[in-house]
Design a protein around this motif. Structure first.
Motif, PDB file in Angstrom:
ATOM      1  N   ARG A  84       9.877  -6.010 -13.441  1.00 23.85           N
ATOM      2  CA  ARG A  84      10.470  -5.292 -12.519  1.00 23.85           C
ATOM      3  C   ARG A  84      11.015  -4.659 -14.349  1.00 23.85           C
ATOM      4  O   ARG A  84      10.120  -4.785 -15.441  1.00 23.85           O
ATOM      5  CB  ARG A  84      12.021  -6.650 -12.574  1.00 23.85           C
ATOM      6  N   PRO A  85      12.299  -3.158 -14.349  1.00 28.09           N
ATOM      7  CA  PRO A  85      12.691  -3.096 -16.214  1.00 28.09           C
ATOM      8  C   PRO A  85      13.224  -4.203 -16.902  1.00 28.09           C
ATOM      9  O   PRO A  85      12.921  -3.394 -17.821  1.00 28.09           O
ATOM     10  CB  PRO A  85      13.920  -2.233 -15.518  1.00 28.09           C
ATOM     11  N   ASP A  86      13.947  -5.244 -16.733  1.00 26.68           N
ATOM     12  CA  ASP A  86      13.917  -6.149 -17.699  1.00 26.68           C
ATOM     13  C   ASP A  86      12.897  -7.367 -17.894  1.00 26.68           C
ATOM     14  O   ASP A  86      13.072  -7.907 -18.761  1.00 26.68           O
ATOM     15  CB  ASP A  86      15.174  -7.112 -17.338  1.00 26.68           C
ATOM     16  N   THR A  87      11.613  -6.836 -18.097  1.00 28.76           N
ATOM     17  CA  THR A  87      10.667  -7.648 -17.874  1.00 28.76           C
ATOM     18  C   THR A  87      10.203  -8.827 -17.507  1.00 28.76           C
ATOM     19  O   THR A  87       8.943  -9.455 -17.677  1.00 28.76           O
ATOM     20  CB  THR A  87      10.083  -7.465 -19.610  1.00 28.76           C
ATOM     21  N   THR A  88      10.722  -8.813 -16.255  1.00 31.53           N
ATOM     22  CA  THR A  88      10.774 -10.070 -15.698  1.00 31.53           C
ATOM     23  C   THR A  88       9.614  -9.233 -14.165  1.00 31.53           C
ATOM     24  O   THR A  88       9.232  -8.628 -14.352  1.00 31.53           O
ATOM     25  CB  THR A  88      11.802 -10.724 -14.869  1.00 31.53           C
ATOM     26  N   PHE A  89       9.114 -10.484 -13.219  1.00 31.69           N
ATOM     27  CA  PHE A  89       8.553 -10.001 -12.562  1.00 31.69           C
ATOM     28  C   PHE A  89       9.367 -10.622 -10.569  1.00 31.69           C
ATOM     29  O   PHE A  89       9.526 -11.649 -10.901  1.00 31.69           O
ATOM     30  CB  PHE A  89       7.021  -9.928 -12.498  1.00 31.69           C
ATOM     31  N   GLY A  90       8.594 -10.699  -9.814  1.00 31.12           N
ATOM     32  CA  GLY A  90       8.595 -11.059  -8.638  1.00 31.12           C
ATOM     33  C   GLY A  90       7.460 -11.059  -7.236  1.00 31.12           C
ATOM     34  O   GLY A  90       6.662  -9.785  -8.797  1.00 31.12           O
ATOM     35  N   PHE A  91       6.569 -11.890  -7.041  1.00 29.93           N
ATOM     36  CA  PHE A  91       5.982 -11.386  -6.477  1.00 29.93           C
ATOM     37  C   PHE A  91       5.916 -11.183  -5.209  1.00 29.93           C
ATOM     38  O   PHE A  91       7.047 -11.458  -4.372  1.00 29.93           O
ATOM     39  CB  PHE A  91       5.696 -13.552  -6.109  1.00 29.93           C
ATOM     40  N   SER A  92       4.735 -10.306  -5.214  1.00 27.41           N
ATOM     41  CA  SER A  92       4.721  -9.600  -3.740  1.00 27.41           C
ATOM     42  C   SER A  92       4.404  -9.861  -2.669  1.00 27.41           C
ATOM     43  O   SER A  92       3.290 -11.043  -2.917  1.00 27.41           O
ATOM     44  CB  SER A  92       4.753  -8.148  -3.835  1.00 27.41           C
ATOM     45  N   TYR A  93       4.279  -9.693  -1.496  1.00 27.47           N
ATOM     46  CA  TYR A  93       3.445 -10.167  -0.369  1.00 27.47           C
ATOM     47  C   TYR A  93       3.184  -8.747   0.958  1.00 27.47           C
ATOM     48  O   TYR A  93       4.225  -8.499   1.162  1.00 27.47           O
ATOM     49  CB  TYR A  93       3.553 -11.293   0.254  1.00 27.47           C
ATOM     50  N   PHE A  94       1.813  -8.176   0.961  1.00 30.86           N
ATOM     51  CA  PHE A  94       2.151  -7.070   1.679  1.00 30.86           C
ATOM     52  C   PHE A  94       0.733  -6.752   2.572  1.00 30.86           C
ATOM     53  O   PHE A  94      -0.210  -7.406   1.525  1.00 30.86           O
ATOM     54  CB  PHE A  94       2.285  -5.508   0.965  1.00 30.86           C
ATOM     55  N   ASP A  95       0.537  -6.436   3.947  1.00 32.82           N
ATOM     56  CA  ASP A  95      -0.485  -6.248   4.389  1.00 32.82           C
ATOM     57  C   ASP A  95      -1.157  -5.543   3.733  1.00 32.82           C
ATOM     58  O   ASP A  95      -0.959  -4.729   3.666  1.00 32.82           O
ATOM     59  CB  ASP A  95       0.186  -5.782   5.786  1.00 32.82           C
ATOM     60  N   TYR A  96      -2.392  -5.742   3.965  1.00 32.27           N
ATOM     61  CA  TYR A  96      -3.753  -4.820   3.698  1.00 32.27           C
ATOM     62  C   TYR A  96      -3.962  -3.803   4.776  1.00 32.27           C
ATOM     63  O   TYR A  96      -4.056  -4.232   6.409  1.00 32.27           O
ATOM     64  CB  TYR A  96      -5.192  -6.051   3.357  1.00 32.27           C
ATOM     65  N   SER A  97      -4.754  -2.780   4.452  1.00 31.75           N
ATOM     66  CA  SER A  97      -4.972  -2.334   5.595  1.00 31.75           C
ATOM     67  C   SER A  97      -6.318  -0.828   4.737  1.00 31.75           C
ATOM     68  O   SER A  97      -5.905  -0.605   3.494  1.00 31.75           O
ATOM     69  CB  SER A  97      -4.463  -0.506   6.058  1.00 31.75           C
ATOM     70  N   GLU A  98      -7.284  -0.640   5.949  1.00 28.00           N
ATOM     71  CA  GLU A  98      -8.387  -0.046   4.938  1.00 28.00           C
ATOM     72  C   GLU A  98      -8.089   1.364   4.796  1.00 28.00           C
ATOM     73  O   GLU A  98      -8.127   1.746   3.984  1.00 28.00           O
ATOM     74  CB  GLU A  98      -9.132   0.322   5.965  1.00 28.00           C
TER      75      GLU A  98
END
Length: 208
Positions: A89-103
């Motif tokens: 994030r712009p404030d230097t923190t972060f979040g954990f993502s989870y998203f689907d894989y696709s070829e």
């Protein structure tokens, strides 16, 4: 998704041995050459990070043992391994993502962009959905590291592979990316990590 027949697995004794350890994980760091992927991203105007992450996910999904997860006293075999990566994030923190894989890179990229937008418009650390059928990864683009250690939750059955990507470095005409991988030795051996790096390099060398 199905379960591994542990009793008839040729790694049965290895599985049992490493599960007795307080921390059965092992990790290593190796460089991969990303020259072609870097140039491809530049030419197409894509995120270089998403380009090499996609190549990484292709490699992960090609190695059988990297699709195994310990759940209770069973070993689950996931059909597809998805991505969970840190998003800054712009404030230097972060979040954990989870998203689907696709070829398909375009689909994979769109999935990532939607997660990126969600994270950058929230303060939540954890994603709204999650499955053990993923990898955990993070980018550390400020340091071209030669060693790396992941936080240990204390759960010795944690079997989600953890990866980290470092700062690019140049060696003659090559652009190199340090890659750290941490795995549970009850499921994964050095041979399988070697398979991963071999496949990862092959994917990085492709020009789509």
């Amino acid at each position: 998704m199905k379960y591994l027949d542990i009793e008839n697995w040729n790694r049965k004794e290895l599985f049992k041995h490493f599960r007795t350890m307080a921390d059965p994980t092992f990790g290593l760091v190796a460089d991969v050459e990303v020259s072609k992927t870097y140039q491809l991203a530049k030419e197409k105007g894509d995120s270089f990070f998403v380009r090499y992450l996609h190549a990484c996910m292709k490699a992960i999904n090609s190695v059988e043992n990297l699709k195994y997860r310990i759940e209770d006293d069973k070993v689950t075999i996931y059909d597809v391994i998805n991505a969970s990566t840190t998003v800054a994030r712009p404030d230097t923190t972060f979040g954990f993502s989870y998203f689907d894989y696709s070829e398909d890179f375009e689909v994979f990229n769109q999935n990532y962009l939607e997660e990126k937008e969600r994270i950058q418009n929230s303060t939540n650390l954890l994603p709204p959905r999650y499955s053990l059928g993923c990898i955990h990864s993070s980018a550390i683009p400020w340091v071209s590291f030669t060693g790396h250690k992941e936080p240990f939750s204390g759960n010795k059955d944690n079997s989600v592979p953890q990866l980290a990507f470092g700062k690019l470095k140049k060696e003659k005409e090559k652009i190199l990316l340090p890659v750290a991988i941490n795995v549970n030795h009850a499921l994964v051996d050095g041979y399988h990590v070697g398979q991963f790096f071999e496949k990862f390099q092959q994917e990085l060398d492709k020009i789509d």
